[in-house]
Scaffold this motif. Sequence first.
Motif, PDB file in Angstrom:
ATOM      1  N   ASN A  55     -40.205  30.816  -1.604  1.00  0.00           N
ATOM      2  CA  ASN A  55     -40.864  29.314  -1.178  1.00  0.00           C
ATOM      3  C   ASN A  55     -39.445  29.105   0.170  1.00  0.00           C
ATOM      4  N   ILE A  56     -40.174  27.466   1.081  1.00  0.00           N
ATOM      5  CA  ILE A  56     -39.375  27.215   1.990  1.00  0.00           C
ATOM      6  C   ILE A  56     -38.544  26.356   1.459  1.00  0.00           C
ATOM      7  N   VAL A  57     -37.343  26.268   1.198  1.00  0.00           N
ATOM      8  CA  VAL A  57     -36.160  25.042   0.732  1.00  0.00           C
ATOM      9  C   VAL A  57     -35.669  24.485   1.782  1.00  0.00           C
ATOM     10  N   ASP A  58     -36.006  24.423   2.968  1.00  0.00           N
ATOM     11  CA  ASP A  58     -35.868  23.883   3.721  1.00  0.00           C
ATOM     12  C   ASP A  58     -36.049  24.565   5.683  1.00  0.00           C
ATOM     13  N   PHE A  59     -36.311  23.453   6.440  1.00  0.00           N
ATOM     14  CA  PHE A  59     -35.602  23.934   7.293  1.00  0.00           C
ATOM     15  C   PHE A  59     -35.417  22.859   8.646  1.00  0.00           C
ATOM     16  N   SER A  60     -34.893  23.685   9.620  1.00  0.00           N
ATOM     17  CA  SER A  60     -34.246  22.771  11.106  1.00  0.00           C
ATOM     18  C   SER A  60     -34.267  22.999  12.522  1.00  0.00           C
ATOM     19  N   VAL A  61     -34.686  22.082  13.430  1.00  0.00           N
ATOM     20  CA  VAL A  61     -35.269  22.582  14.689  1.00  0.00           C
ATOM     21  C   VAL A  61     -33.989  22.029  15.292  1.00  0.00           C
ATOM     22  N   GLY A  62     -34.003  22.699  16.079  1.00  0.00           N
ATOM     23  CA  GLY A  62     -33.144  22.118  17.320  1.00  0.00           C
ATOM     24  C   GLY A  62     -33.340  22.531  19.410  1.00  0.00           C
ATOM     25  N   ASN A  63     -32.607  22.017  19.742  1.00  0.00           N
ATOM     26  CA  ASN A  63     -32.837  22.706  21.620  1.00  0.00           C
ATOM     27  C   ASN A  63     -34.251  23.394  22.019  1.00  0.00           C
ATOM     28  N   ALA A  64     -33.719  24.566  21.621  1.00  0.00           N
ATOM     29  CA  ALA A  64     -34.590  25.568  21.686  1.00  0.00           C
ATOM     30  C   ALA A  64     -34.763  26.791  20.081  1.00  0.00           C
ATOM     31  N   HIS A  65     -34.456  26.791  19.238  1.00  0.00           N
ATOM     32  CA  HIS A  65     -34.071  28.138  17.474  1.00  0.00           C
ATOM     33  C   HIS A  65     -34.444  26.848  16.519  1.00  0.00           C
ATOM     34  N   THR A  66     -34.884  27.611  15.593  1.00  0.00           N
ATOM     35  CA  THR A  66     -34.977  27.024  14.550  1.00  0.00           C
ATOM     36  C   THR A  66     -34.337  27.723  13.397  1.00  0.00           C
ATOM     37  N   LEU A  67     -33.670  27.287  12.199  1.00  0.00           N
ATOM     38  CA  LEU A  67     -33.573  27.710  10.711  1.00  0.00           C
ATOM     39  C   LEU A  67     -34.312  27.803   9.382  1.00  0.00           C
ATOM     40  N   ILE A  68     -34.376  28.323   8.773  1.00  0.00           N
ATOM     41  CA  ILE A  68     -35.270  28.112   7.412  1.00  0.00           C
ATOM     42  C   ILE A  68     -34.173  29.066   6.479  1.00  0.00           C
ATOM     43  N   LEU A  69     -34.284  28.127   5.571  1.00  0.00           N
ATOM     44  CA  LEU A  69     -33.680  28.176   4.404  1.00  0.00           C
ATOM     45  C   LEU A  69     -34.936  28.512   3.304  1.00  0.00           C
ATOM     46  N   THR A  70     -34.527  29.804   2.464  1.00  0.00           N
ATOM     47  CA  THR A  70     -35.364  30.162   1.661  1.00  0.00           C
ATOM     48  C   THR A  70     -35.284  30.275   0.122  1.00  0.00           C
ATOM     49  N   SER A  71     -35.889  29.943  -0.633  1.00  0.00           N
ATOM     50  CA  SER A  71     -35.032  29.869  -2.177  1.00  0.00           C
ATOM     51  C   SER A  71     -34.763  30.662  -2.466  1.00  0.00           C
ATOM     52  N   ASN A  72     -35.253  31.985  -2.014  1.00  0.00           N
ATOM     53  CA  ASN A  72     -34.032  33.044  -2.944  1.00  0.00           C
ATOM     54  C   ASN A  72     -32.836  33.027  -2.372  1.00  0.00           C
ATOM     55  N   SER A  73     -32.254  31.884  -1.828  1.00  0.00           N
ATOM     56  CA  SER A  73     -30.812  32.026  -1.248  1.00  0.00           C
ATOM     57  C   SER A  73     -30.399  33.214  -0.319  1.00  0.00           C
ATOM     58  N   LYS A  74     -31.741  32.763   0.972  1.00  0.00           N
ATOM     59  CA  LYS A  74     -31.572  33.287   2.477  1.00  0.00           C
ATOM     60  C   LYS A  74     -31.995  32.598   3.380  1.00  0.00           C
TER      61      LYS A  74
END
Length: 593
Positions: A299-318
């Motif tokens: 499951n997706i816990v959080d995400f964020s979008v920058g100028n040209a990159h994206t981060l995804i934090l998932t429920s299994n702490s990855k």
Amino acid sequence: MNDCLFFGSNQKPKLIKNKPNKIIKPIQFKFENENENENEKQIKQISSGNFSTIFLFENGKVIEYLNENDLNQNPSKIQIENIQKVTVGALNETILTIEGNVFAKGMNINPKNPYQFINISSLIEDTNDRIIEDIVSGYNSIYLLTSNQNVYGIGDNEYGQLGFDSVTLRKTEKPILMMKNVSKIFSGNYSYSVFLLNSNQELFGSGNNEYGKLGLGESRIKETKIQKLTKIQNIPKGKIIDIQTGNYHSVMLIENEDENENPKRKLYSCGYYQFNGLGKNKNTYEFTEIKSSLFENDNIVDFSVGNAHTLILTSNSKLFGFGDNFCGEIGTVYAKSHLTPIQIELPKLRFNEDISNYHVSCGNSKSFLYYSPFSFSNLEEDLIKIFRRKEFCDISFKTKNGEIIEAHKLILKYRLNQNENQIEKLQEIISNKSIKESNQIFEMIYSNNSKINPKLYFEIKEIINSNEKIEETMKRIYLNENENENEKDFIIERKEKQYKFPKLILIMRSELYRGMFLSVTEDKSNKVTDYSELSEESFQIFEYWIYSNQIKDEIKITQEIIDELETGIDYFQLNQTYPNLFDLLINKFNNQN
């Protein structure tokens, strides 16, 4: 000490001295002066743009890092009180206070003095629409959501991102009404686009549509400027949680329930793929799912979008990242870009078992992963619960339609500036409100949470202790022992000493006493013997904590006290409280040693 990881560009502004300009693997972020009071508070939010990065703390204070080429090269404090949210665009900074005021600075906001904050909410022509619930920044535009669910825009309109034709309106230094009946605003620090979600869950967008980043479909990709709010069709099924946009791409978080009625979150993206955080190796002109075997079952816990990159934090702490990596902003060795997600190697996190309290934040070639627990404190939630359950209410108020609302004298006595006249003023306010509005007013009084209804909060903030956190209110109840003698209607007897508590406080905090007081048995005794076998010192720690959620600074924590209170937590049934007493003890013990 805050739990915060940083990686990517370490310049403009430079956040960590004596470190390279490009940090390609996540490292622990430390403020320059760890003795500063603000730095001992918990981080609430991080927002980063072209020229500055702002850290907001739970105590409502901020620290601002400015571009080394700007006037102030050192971290500084912004002298605005009671801050609840900050947003930093590429060319602006915006602050929302708990009173619903918005202060902003930037070249398109205040051209005469772009480094000076001005109150832009006060510039809204409709004086009944000046209480702001939420703020979102674009590249050089700012969006305000009012308590009346209206959205205003201010700043640049080059691509029609304010919902107006750019020939007619190139930019504005005053907020202009964009749309009514809006529930959420979405944009991005580096975006010339905006999305608005109305109360019917219909999504509208305007602004830069290069490579289809508004999700309007392939037939409209030649329309690089959508200069009026346009309904977005073919939205993925489910509840829209968030949308963030970068320079040439947009990412949407959708929540659905699985077959077991558990909420399941998935990410969808559209726009230009190359060098950008789209998560795919081809352009997509409508929102389509970001799929990866790395997190297909998570499951997706959080995400964020920058100028040209994206981060995804998932429920299994990855943590996963994709997109541009010129400065190491996706946490790995330099590469021009990663078109599809890769896993980011993380150092061990101190609160790893509670990943839902972690958040990611992308800036211009910068990335952060930080710990920020849910903004309600345990005491705020407990007070709202006890108001809703109507346990031990002893005062009543009448609404404009004659409905009766019950409350607690003890809580009102301390939340209403300890002034009997304030009770009368409160009754006068309630007598002109509906039952729904009246319940919201009491919930704000009990919790001091203005976001329940900022417009109503503005009406009552003069009669309540609006600047005092609930922990401080409860601490005053504890300290004013003689004054509260009548309210202390229950005795815990231990050895040869008696401790007096209000039943109200005990049922808020301990399931043991809640079950005891609300049982249907005939035993209505106001006294009980404590069989927890805590020492006097440990029991006094428990006594102070049960009021204030805190441990006195002067208390020396030993391993014996920790062992005793670990047993006491089970005895008093305090395991569901947050922050847990045991966690506070361990943290204090580690800091003292």
